[in-house]
Design a protein around this motif. Structure first.
Motif, PDB file in Angstrom:
ATOM      1  N   ASP A   1       5.024  11.692 -12.702  1.00 18.40           N
ATOM      2  CA  ASP A   1       4.644  12.546 -13.744  1.00 18.40           C
ATOM      3  C   ASP A   1       4.507  14.135 -13.278  1.00 18.40           C
ATOM      4  O   ASP A   1       3.836  14.951 -13.670  1.00 18.40           O
ATOM      5  CB  ASP A   1       3.402  12.159 -14.509  1.00 18.40           C
ATOM      6  N   ASN A   2       5.261  14.121 -12.032  1.00 17.71           N
ATOM      7  CA  ASN A   2       5.368  15.652 -11.558  1.00 17.71           C
ATOM      8  C   ASN A   2       6.851  16.200 -11.527  1.00 17.71           C
ATOM      9  O   ASN A   2       7.070  17.260 -10.541  1.00 17.71           O
ATOM     10  CB  ASN A   2       4.531  15.650 -10.316  1.00 17.71           C
ATOM     11  N   GLY A   3       7.782  15.405 -12.045  1.00 21.43           N
ATOM     12  CA  GLY A   3       9.121  15.962 -11.720  1.00 21.43           C
ATOM     13  C   GLY A   3       9.810  15.578 -10.455  1.00 21.43           C
ATOM     14  O   GLY A   3      11.082  15.947 -10.335  1.00 21.43           O
ATOM     15  N   ARG A   4       8.979  15.056  -9.550  1.00 14.38           N
ATOM     16  CA  ARG A   4      10.023  14.850  -8.175  1.00 14.38           C
ATOM     17  C   ARG A   4      11.072  13.937  -8.422  1.00 14.38           C
ATOM     18  O   ARG A   4      10.718  12.968  -9.001  1.00 14.38           O
ATOM     19  CB  ARG A   4       8.779  14.327  -7.132  1.00 14.38           C
ATOM     20  N   ILE A   5      12.287  14.398  -7.950  1.00 12.81           N
ATOM     21  CA  ILE A   5      13.390  13.512  -7.972  1.00 12.81           C
ATOM     22  C   ILE A   5      13.288  12.460  -6.833  1.00 12.81           C
ATOM     23  O   ILE A   5      13.115  12.837  -5.733  1.00 12.81           O
ATOM     24  CB  ILE A   5      14.631  14.526  -8.134  1.00 12.81           C
ATOM     25  N   VAL A   6      13.574  11.262  -7.245  1.00 13.64           N
ATOM     26  CA  VAL A   6      13.759  10.121  -6.473  1.00 13.64           C
ATOM     27  C   VAL A   6      14.857   9.596  -6.266  1.00 13.64           C
ATOM     28  O   VAL A   6      15.532   9.103  -7.264  1.00 13.64           O
ATOM     29  CB  VAL A   6      12.491   8.996  -6.674  1.00 13.64           C
ATOM     30  N   MET A   7      15.480   9.533  -5.013  1.00 10.33           N
ATOM     31  CA  MET A   7      16.834   8.969  -4.647  1.00 10.33           C
ATOM     32  C   MET A   7      16.409   7.649  -3.967  1.00 10.33           C
ATOM     33  O   MET A   7      16.014   7.620  -3.033  1.00 10.33           O
ATOM     34  CB  MET A   7      17.628  10.106  -3.982  1.00 10.33           C
ATOM     35  N   THR A   8      17.045   6.927  -4.766  1.00  9.60           N
ATOM     36  CA  THR A   8      16.711   5.537  -3.871  1.00  9.60           C
ATOM     37  C   THR A   8      17.792   4.815  -3.333  1.00  9.60           C
ATOM     38  O   THR A   8      19.098   5.131  -3.802  1.00  9.60           O
ATOM     39  CB  THR A   8      16.451   4.451  -5.228  1.00  9.60           C
TER      40      THR A   8
ATOM     41  N   ARG B   1       0.677  -1.128   0.178  1.00 12.77           N
ATOM     42  CA  ARG B   1       0.028   0.030   0.045  1.00 12.77           C
ATOM     43  C   ARG B   1       0.892   0.958   0.055  1.00 12.77           C
ATOM     44  O   ARG B   1       0.497   2.165  -0.753  1.00 12.77           O
ATOM     45  CB  ARG B   1      -1.195   0.039   1.281  1.00 12.77           C
ATOM     46  N   THR B   2       1.732   1.257   0.748  1.00 17.14           N
ATOM     47  CA  THR B   2       2.816   2.419   1.031  1.00 17.14           C
ATOM     48  C   THR B   2       3.542   2.552  -0.688  1.00 17.14           C
ATOM     49  O   THR B   2       3.666   3.908  -0.903  1.00 17.14           O
ATOM     50  CB  THR B   2       3.829   2.185   1.823  1.00 17.14           C
ATOM     51  N   ARG B   3       3.913   1.419  -1.151  1.00  7.25           N
ATOM     52  CA  ARG B   3       4.751   1.622  -2.331  1.00  7.25           C
ATOM     53  C   ARG B   3       3.900   2.310  -3.514  1.00  7.25           C
ATOM     54  O   ARG B   3       3.957   2.944  -4.288  1.00  7.25           O
ATOM     55  CB  ARG B   3       5.311   0.153  -3.030  1.00  7.25           C
ATOM     56  N   TRP B   4       2.492   1.649  -3.509  1.00 11.58           N
ATOM     57  CA  TRP B   4       1.471   2.289  -4.411  1.00 11.58           C
ATOM     58  C   TRP B   4       1.443   3.783  -4.212  1.00 11.58           C
ATOM     59  O   TRP B   4       1.154   4.343  -5.300  1.00 11.58           O
ATOM     60  CB  TRP B   4       0.227   1.491  -4.542  1.00 11.58           C
ATOM     61  N   ALA B   5       0.973   4.108  -2.978  1.00 10.66           N
ATOM     62  CA  ALA B   5       0.715   5.406  -2.905  1.00 10.66           C
ATOM     63  C   ALA B   5       1.837   6.382  -3.126  1.00 10.66           C
ATOM     64  O   ALA B   5       1.864   7.518  -3.647  1.00 10.66           O
ATOM     65  CB  ALA B   5       0.523   5.578  -1.180  1.00 10.66           C
ATOM     66  N   PHE B   6       3.305   5.961  -2.654  1.00 11.26           N
ATOM     67  CA  PHE B   6       4.312   6.816  -3.085  1.00 11.26           C
ATOM     68  C   PHE B   6       4.523   6.895  -4.663  1.00 11.26           C
ATOM     69  O   PHE B   6       4.692   7.897  -5.062  1.00 11.26           O
ATOM     70  CB  PHE B   6       5.580   5.833  -2.649  1.00 11.26           C
TER      71      PHE B   6
ATOM     72  N   GLU C   1       2.210   6.729  -6.891  1.00 12.06           N
ATOM     73  CA  GLU C   1       1.170   7.721  -7.341  1.00 12.06           C
ATOM     74  C   GLU C   1       1.403   8.972  -7.132  1.00 12.06           C
ATOM     75  O   GLU C   1       1.572  10.112  -8.034  1.00 12.06           O
ATOM     76  CB  GLU C   1      -0.304   7.287  -6.825  1.00 12.06           C
ATOM     77  N   ALA C   2       2.198   9.387  -5.700  1.00 14.33           N
ATOM     78  CA  ALA C   2       2.387  10.644  -5.466  1.00 14.33           C
ATOM     79  C   ALA C   2       3.512  11.353  -6.245  1.00 14.33           C
ATOM     80  O   ALA C   2       3.715  12.575  -6.263  1.00 14.33           O
ATOM     81  CB  ALA C   2       2.539  10.895  -4.099  1.00 14.33           C
TER      82      ALA C   2
END
Length: 275
Positions: free
Chosen positions: A242-249, A231-236, A238-239
């Motif tokens: 397509d909005n350009g937020r940079i994700v650092m894994t 559930r957390t992964r899906w919500a993350f 989705e959030a």
């Protein structure tokens, strides 16, 4: 650290050869070793300089730590971590904050170092920010002589008075804050950033490799609550899509930084291309 340790199905029980086969052309050799068939998952920290602070996000595996379940991590003696920190122009004494996404061994190992037979904070002037719920869960899971993460990496920080226990939505300042992302562990948090109008987030272990963007229901073998993790992964995703937020894994292939986009009924991780 980028050594292949386990096969995809060993890390992700829901993973099948049939699901992997259409993706092998881009998974190999960057994410899957063509020699062993094992996943290549980097172990790493991130160094952040804000207008006010020098921050370390997570702290890798560490030296001299007891972790018999993974011999490769057990009682290491490797100076690479501190050498790379020095190469970035930062001494341990200069770190203002250590932000812990969670308290697994590969994320909090360099919290401490062994000096004259006792564990002391590696970053003596830093405040170590930990979600209160995460500390409580780590304490409850302690007591295993084969895996002393809490005793060696966390308790010495608390006893030294350097731990700051916070809610999972704690805000350090206007540039850095925590975001609740439970599932992998009970108190797991992502770490949000904003600078010059650009948003970013350190995702910790809410996902471990890009195939979880395509298959968000695939949980990691060591997720403490797989249903919550999904559930957390899906919500993350989705959030962040397509909005350009940079994700650092933490564990995606180097450089481990990208953006999320929608792709049919799931998502795609695209390596970040700086302007």
């Amino acid at each position: 650290m980028c050594d292949p340790l386990r096969t995809p199905s060993e890390w992700f029980p829901d993973c099948t050869d049939e699901a992997l086969e259409p993706h092998l052309h881009w998974l190999t050799p960057r994410l899957i070793s063509p020699v062993t068939g094992r996943l290549i998952l980097p172990i790493q920290s991130f160094l952040v300089r804000t207008g006010h602070h020098i921050i370390l996000v997570d702290s890798c595996v560490g030296n001299d730590k007891t972790f018999a379940y993974f011999p490769h991590w057990h009682r290491r003696n490797d100076g690479t971590f501190l050498e790379r920190l020095a190469n970035a122009g930062v001494a341990p004494e200069q770190i203002d904050y250590v932000l812990c996404t969670h308290l697994h061994v590969d994320h909090c190992g360099w919290n401490t170092r062994l000096v004259d037979g006792r564990w002391i904070p590696t970053f003596p002037n830093a405040r170590y920010i930990m979600a209160r719920r995460e500390l409580e869960a780590a304490q409850a899971a302690s007591g295993d002589d084969e895996e002393r993460t809490y005793e060696d990496n966390v308790l010495p920080i608390v006893e030294a008075g350097r731990a700051v226990l916070v809610d999972m939505d704690y805000e350090l300042d206007g540039e850095v804050w925590l975001e609740p992302t439970p599932g992998h562990t009970p108190g797991h948090v992502a770490i949000g950033l904003k600078s010059r109008g650009v948003g970013a987030v350190f995702s910790g272990d809410l996902m471990h490799w890009p195939m979880q963007c395509i298959y968000p229901d695939w949980s990691f073998r060591y997720d403490t609550d797989p249903d919550q993790a999904r559930r957390t992964r899906w919500a993350f995703l989705e959030a962040c899509s397509d909005n350009g937020r940079i994700v650092m894994t933490s564990h995606f292939p180097l450089p481990s930084v990208g953006t999320i986009s929608r792709r049919q009924s799931s998502f795609w991780f695209e390596d970040h291309q700086p302007p």
